[in-house]
Design an enzyme around this catalytic site. Structure first.
Site, PDB file in Angstrom:
ATOM      1  N   HIS A 192     -30.440 -25.887 -39.983  1.00  0.00           N
ATOM      2  CA  HIS A 192     -29.128 -25.117 -39.553  1.00  0.00           C
ATOM      3  C   HIS A 192     -29.102 -23.840 -40.318  1.00  0.00           C
ATOM      4  O   HIS A 192     -28.429 -23.392 -41.049  1.00  0.00           O
ATOM      5  CB  HIS A 192     -27.780 -25.868 -40.120  1.00  0.00           C
TER       6      HIS A 192
ATOM      7  N   HIS B 175     -26.928 -28.000 -26.149  1.00  0.00           N
ATOM      8  CA  HIS B 175     -26.655 -28.472 -27.464  1.00  0.00           C
ATOM      9  C   HIS B 175     -25.314 -28.911 -27.464  1.00  0.00           C
ATOM     10  O   HIS B 175     -24.558 -28.489 -26.587  1.00  0.00           O
ATOM     11  CB  HIS B 175     -26.453 -27.137 -28.508  1.00  0.00           C
TER      12      HIS B 175
END
Length: 404
Positions: free
Chosen positions: A215, A315
C-alpha cells in the site's frame, strides 16, 4: 425524465468485516419512479461528512437533472467550486451518483450497462480474493490472525481458496502502511515477504497466480530491493510499491523489475491515470469505480490503457454495488485481466442484494438484468447502520516501529 429524490445508506459491515468497516450507498429516483443505486468509496472523512457532501452535490447538480446527460453533469461537478482538478472526496461522491445514473439508464432502456458501453466482450470474469482469516476459527478481517504473519498458515489458506475454484490470491505481508510512508523495508519484512511467496508458490505450484499487495509503503529504492527478492516466485503483480503522488518514481521501480506493477486504487479521473500510463509506471490499472469518477470515466481509462497495451483489474475494498459496477466495466473491456472479489460474494455481500452476484469456480458470471444488474435490499441495509467513528481504512499514525 428527471431526477426527483435522493436517499443514502451508511451500512455497518458486520464480522468478518470483509471489504471495510462500512459501506456508503445512495439511491436516486426519477419522477417516473425508476430507481438507481450507487456506492461512494470515500475514506478521507467519516460517513456523516460524506453524506453531507452527497446531499450538497445532489441539491446543486442532480435534482431535476436528466439522467442521460452524464457528460454534462460530470463536467459541472468536476469543475464546481473553481477546482477543475481531481479531488478525492468529491470524485467519490460523483462516482456514486454517476453509477446510480447508469443504473437508471440501463433500466429505462432494459439493457445491462455493459451493453450500452460496447457490449459483452467476456462471457465470464476471472476473479481473485485476499487471503482472509477463517471465519470458522472465530477470526475476522481485522483480527491479528496468523494468516497475515505466518507463511505456512497463509499457504494452507491459499490451498483452501484454490480448492474453492480461485486461480489467484492476494496477500500483503510487507508491513503496516502509515502516515509517514514511504520508508525502507526492514530486513525482517523483506525476509518474511520472500518466505510468504516461497511457501505459497510451493503449495499451489503453477495452478494459482500470486498477487503481492503493498500500500505504497516503500521508497523507490526500498521497493526495488523487495521486488528483487520476489522475482523468483513469478508474482502476477507487485501492487502500488510506492505512494501514488509521483508515478515517475513508480516508473523507476517498474524498470528495475520483471514483475508487472499494478496500481490505481487511490487515483481518480483520466488525468491521474494518464500520468500513470504515460510514465510507464504500471501496466495493470486498478481503478475503483466508487472513487475514480464513475463507470464512464473508468471506461475512458480502460481505452487509454488498451492503446498502451496495459490491462485493467478493477479494485474492490468496499461494498457489492461498486462490485457490480466493476463487473459491468470488466464485461465490456477487451483488456480486462482479473476482478477483485471479496471471497465468493457470499455472507453479508449476498444479504445486501436481492439477487446475489453469481460466482462459479473462480469466475464471476456477468448478469443479464438491466442497469447494474443488482438490487439493494434496503431492509437489510437499514437494519445494519454504522455507529462507529473510525474511518473506512485507518493507517498507522506516525513512524512504523523497526521490524514492522
Amino acid at each position: 425524465m428527471k431526477i426527483a429524490s435522493l436517499e443514502t445508506f451508511v451500512v455497518g459491515n458486520p464480522p468478518p468485516t470483509h471489504g471495510g468497516r462500512y459501506f456508503l450507498f445512495l439511491k436516486l429516483v426519477t419522477e417516473t419512479g425508476i430507481e438507481g443505486v450507487g456506492e461512494v468509496y470515500a475514506a478521507t472523512f467519516g460517513p456523516k461528512a460524506i453524506v453531507a457532501m452527497i446531499e450538497d452535490v445532489f441539491e446543486h447538480h442532480v435534482l431535476g437533472a436528466d439522467p442521460f446527460a452524464i457528460e454534462r453533469l460530470w463536467r459541472d461537478v468536476y469543475g464546481r467550486g473553481y477546482s477543475q482538478r481531481p479531488d478525492l472526496s468529491l470524485m467519490g461522491v460523483l462516482s456514486g451518483i454517476e453509477m446510480a445514473l447508469w443504473d437508471i439508464i440501463g433500466k429505462a432502456l432494459d439493457k445491462p450497462v455493459y451493453q450500452l458501453l460496447g457490449g459483452r466482450a467476456h462471457e465470464r470474469l476471472r476473479s481473485y480474493t485476499y487471503l482472509y482469516p477463517r471465519e470458522e476459527d472465530g477470526e475476522h478481517a481485522y483480527s491479528p490472525s496468523r494468516v497475515y504473519d505466518d507463511p505456512d498458515t497463509a499457504a494452507a489458506r491459499a490451498l483452501e481458496y484454490l480448492a474453492m475454484g480461485f486461480t489467484a490470491v492476494k496477500f500483503d505481508p510487507a508491513g503496516a502502511f502509515s502516515t509517514y510512508d514511504p520508508r525502507q523495508p526492514s530486513l525482517e519484512r523483506l525476509e518474511l515477504s520472500e518466505r510468504f511467496c516461497k511457501r505459497i508458490r510451493e503449495a499451489v505450484g503453477s495452478r494459482c497466480d500470486l498477487l503481492f499487495g503493498t500500500h505504497g509503503q516503500f521508497t523507490t529504492s526500498g521497493a526495488i530491493r523487495l521486488a528483487k527478492r520476489l522475482e523468483t516466485y513469478e508474482p502476477l503483480w507487485f501492487e502500488e510499491p510506492v505512494p501514488p503522488e509521483r508515478p515517475e518514481e513508480m516508473a523507476i521501480v517498474a524498470r528495475q523489475t520483471s514483475i508487472p506493477i499494478a496500481a490505481g486504487e487511490r487515483l481518480t479521473t483520466k488525468y491521474e491515470f494518464a500520468r500513470l500510463i504515460e510514465t510507464r509506471a504500471a501496466s495493470i490499472l486498478q481503478m475503483n469505480l466508487g472513487r475514480v469518477g464513475g463507470i464512464l470515466e473508468a471506461k475512458k481509462i480502460a481505452g487509454m490503457a488498451e492503446a498502451h497495451y496495459a490491462q485493467i483489474a478493477p479494485h474492490l475494498y468496499c461494498g457489492p454495488i461498486v462490485g457490480a459496477a466493476n463487473i459491468q466495466l470488466a464485461t465490456c473491456s477487451p483488456n480486462f485481466l482479473i476482478l477483485e472479489s471479496i471471497g465468493w460474494w457470499d455472507g453479508f455481500y449476498a444479504a445486501l442484494l436481492k439477487t446475489p452476484i453469481r460466482w462459479e469456480d473462480g469466475y464471476v458470471i456477468p448478469p443479464t438484468a438491466p442497469g447494474l444488474g443488482v438490487e439493494l435490499d434496503e431492509a437489510v441495509a437499514r437494519a445494519h447502520p454504522y455507529t462507529g467513528r473510525a474511518l473506512h481504512l485507518v493507517p498507522t499514525f506516525g513512524p512504523v516501529p523497526p521490524g514492522q
